[in-house]
Design an enzyme around this catalytic site. Structure first.
Site, short mmCIF file in Angstrom:
data_model
loop_
_atom_site.label_atom_id
_atom_site.label_comp_id
_atom_site.label_asym_id
_atom_site.label_seq_id
_atom_site.Cartn_x
_atom_site.Cartn_y
_atom_site.Cartn_z
N ALA A 10 0.82 -1.21 0.00
CA ALA A 10 0.00 0.00 0.00
C ALA A 10 0.85 1.26 0.00
O ALA A 10 0.47 2.28 0.57
CB ALA A 10 -0.91 0.00 1.22
N ALA A 11 2.00 1.22 -0.67
CA ALA A 11 2.93 2.34 -0.60
C ALA A 11 2.75 3.36 -1.72
O ALA A 11 3.21 4.50 -1.60
CB ALA A 11 4.37 1.83 -0.61
N GLY A 12 2.10 2.99 -2.81
CA GLY A 12 2.01 3.88 -3.96
C GLY A 12 1.05 5.04 -3.73
O GLY A 12 0.10 4.93 -2.97
N ARG A 16 -3.08 8.07 -10.94
CA ARG A 16 -4.25 8.10 -11.83
C ARG A 16 -5.54 8.49 -11.10
O ARG A 16 -6.55 8.78 -11.73
CB ARG A 16 -4.42 6.76 -12.54
N GLY A 80 9.24 -1.04 -6.81
CA GLY A 80 8.60 -2.25 -7.32
C GLY A 80 8.04 -3.12 -6.21
O GLY A 80 8.33 -2.95 -5.02
N ASN A 172 -2.12 -12.79 -14.20
CA ASN A 172 -1.75 -12.71 -12.79
C ASN A 172 -2.71 -11.79 -12.04
O ASN A 172 -2.93 -10.64 -12.43
CB ASN A 172 -0.31 -12.17 -12.69
N ASN A 230 -7.58 1.93 -9.85
CA ASN A 230 -6.52 2.86 -10.23
C ASN A 230 -7.00 4.27 -10.52
O ASN A 230 -6.20 5.19 -10.58
CB ASN A 230 -5.78 2.31 -11.47
N ASN A 380 -45.71 19.39 24.26
CA ASN A 380 -46.10 19.77 22.91
C ASN A 380 -45.35 21.04 22.52
O ASN A 380 -45.46 22.06 23.20
CB ASN A 380 -47.60 20.02 22.81
N ASN A 389 -30.53 29.85 21.16
CA ASN A 389 -29.47 29.30 22.00
C ASN A 389 -28.14 30.02 21.88
O ASN A 389 -27.22 29.74 22.65
CB ASN A 389 -29.26 27.81 21.65
#
Length: 460
Positions: A10-12, A16, A80, A172, A230, A380, A389
């Protein structure tokens, strides 16, 4: 005892997405995107999960906090997927003999799929199992190259694939089950001699094949599960699928959604059986709704708690409020944060409340603002009533005790207390406390000037 650990990449930044916010923190059905693969991994039996963070790491860490089983690794420079895994491995406990690797931007993966993949990996005795999918258009995906015995020999990225390899339709999915010992050795020796100049995690597949190790494929039944997010369009596509799953689970548990296609319910919402949700409703946050409720058309409910038998009529907005049994809200009412309506309370059309407690059986039927107030039982509140207030500097409280009748067009200038059983006459501005069982009235005496209109017309 041997355990299965997980690594979530989760580093990117996710360029886009065209956003100042890192991709995995974009909300998806009520939670940041990264919550979905994490939840699937833990539900599938993972004991420890290392989140590899890079861009806006502080936001990812701040959100996930110190939850049990979640560890962090930093990938300061994105070189990568192989490099990301290398950064994560030192954080994995030594008891993890199998490592599940997945991406933080694949929110559609289910726990059932991951569980089956882990089981298949264990039963096959493979060193490495790769999740794959058959797709009609494989453009952009890494291709799965297999040997004559059906084992995976290598994964070739789109930019590095030959013309023949690009014809392969099994691709993949970016999810792996790997023997921890092999993974550590293979990742340590990765090279970046490819078109991208990156350290590909996929290169560990060809290494396993060269060493004669078993590398199996696990073909996912639904290719949509492997979809990565993306850009904003894919984010919307993923949200549509996730909400369809959420809505289906709710309906199977006994909730009626009249039109699931136009009903938007977040992941962490809980709804009791025999509750009916009408078209266009949006229910978000950590809302809990009881049994036999009715949620009206185009209503919005965020992080509220509704007891059994509550009615929310069309067009109402509820935020961070608590509503008890048999209360009725709307149509077109607005409960702002801090509102608490007890049993059998009625808040009608165009009524707004904020930091208000309304006692059992009280009602404000229309065109009223109640802010920073405590309203007792069986009161009521007449049409057009306002609790004044705010004095321009600070907020003040109005207290209306049990059994008070407030007439129409009344202003209660806080701080003020109206004693139990009192009556506030229509048109009154209350600036002083009202004793119990009293009539409060403040009006300019009415004067009738007979014939005035006729004389005015004649003069004109």
């Amino acid at each position: 005892m041997a355990e299965t650990g997980a690594i979530v990449l989760a580093a990117g930044m996710g360029t886009r997405m065209k956003s100042a916010l890192v991709k995995v923190m974009h909300p998806l059905a009520g939670v940041p995107m990264i919550e979905w693969p994490l939840a699937a991994a833990f539900e599938a039996g993972v004991a420890e999960c290392v989140v590899v963070a890079g861009h806006q790491e502080e936001k990812v860490r701040a959100h996930l906090g110190e939850r049990p089983g979640i560890l962090f690794a930093t990938q300061a420079e994105q070189l990568g997927t192989g490099h990301a895994v290398k950064c994560a491995l030192p954080q994995l406990p030594s008891s993890c003999e199998t490592v599940l690797i997945l991406c933080g931007d694949t929110p559609l993966l289910t726990a059932a799929t991951l569980s089956e993949m882990l089981q298949r990996h264990k039963e096959s005795g493979a060193t490495l199992t790769v999740m794959t999918a058959k797709v009609a258009n494989p453009f952009g995906y890494g291709r799965i190259v297999k040997g004559s015995d059906g084992t995976v020999q290598k994964i070739v990225e789109q930019k590095d694939a030959s013309a023949e390899e690009r014809e392969i339709t099994e691709v993949n999915a970016g999810v792996y089950c790997v023997d921890a010992g092999f993974l550590k050795a293979a990742v340590a020796e990765l090279k970046n001699d490819n078109a991208q100049g990156e350290y590909y995690l996929t290169d560990i597949v060809s290494r396993a094949a060269r060493e004669g190790r078993s590398c199996q494929s696990f073909q996912v039944v639904s290719p949509s599960e492997m979809m990565g997010v993306n850009d904003r369009a894919q984010l919307a596509d993923a949200a549509k699928i996730l909400r369809r799953r959420i809505n289906r689970e709710l309906m199977l548990s006994g909730v009626t959604l009249i039109d699931p296609r136009t009903t938007y319910i977040d992941r962490d919402v809980k709804i009791g059986k025999d509750t009916v949700v009408e078209p266009g409703a949006t229910i978000t946050g950590n809302t809990v709704i009881g049994e036999r409720c009715r949620i009206g058309q185009v209503s919005q409910i965020h992080s509220c708690r509704l007891a059994d038998d509550v009615t929310v009529k069309a067009g109402s907005v509820l935020e961070e409020s608590v509503v008890y049994e048999f209360a009725s809200i709307g149509p077109m009412a607005h409960l702002r944060p801090g509102s608490e309506l007890h049993a059998h309370v009625k808040v009608g059309n165009f009524v707004e409340t904020k930091k208000v407690v309304m006692g059992e059986g009280s009602k404000a039927s229309h065109l009223t603002y109640l802010g920073d107030a405590v309203v007792g039982k069986e009161c009521n509140i007449g049409c057009g009533t306002i609790t004044c207030n705010y004095d321009g500097v600070r907020k003040h409280k109005t207290v209306i005790e049990d059994g008070v009748f407030v007439g129409s067009d009344v202003q209660l200038v806080a701080p003020v207390t109206v004693g139990r059983g009192s009556l506030i006459a229509a048109g009154t501005t209350v600036t002083q406390d009202v004793p119990a069982d009293s009539l409060a009235i403040s009006r300019t005496p009415q004067t009738n000037k007979e014939g005035w209109v006729l004389r005015k017309k004649q003069q004109g």
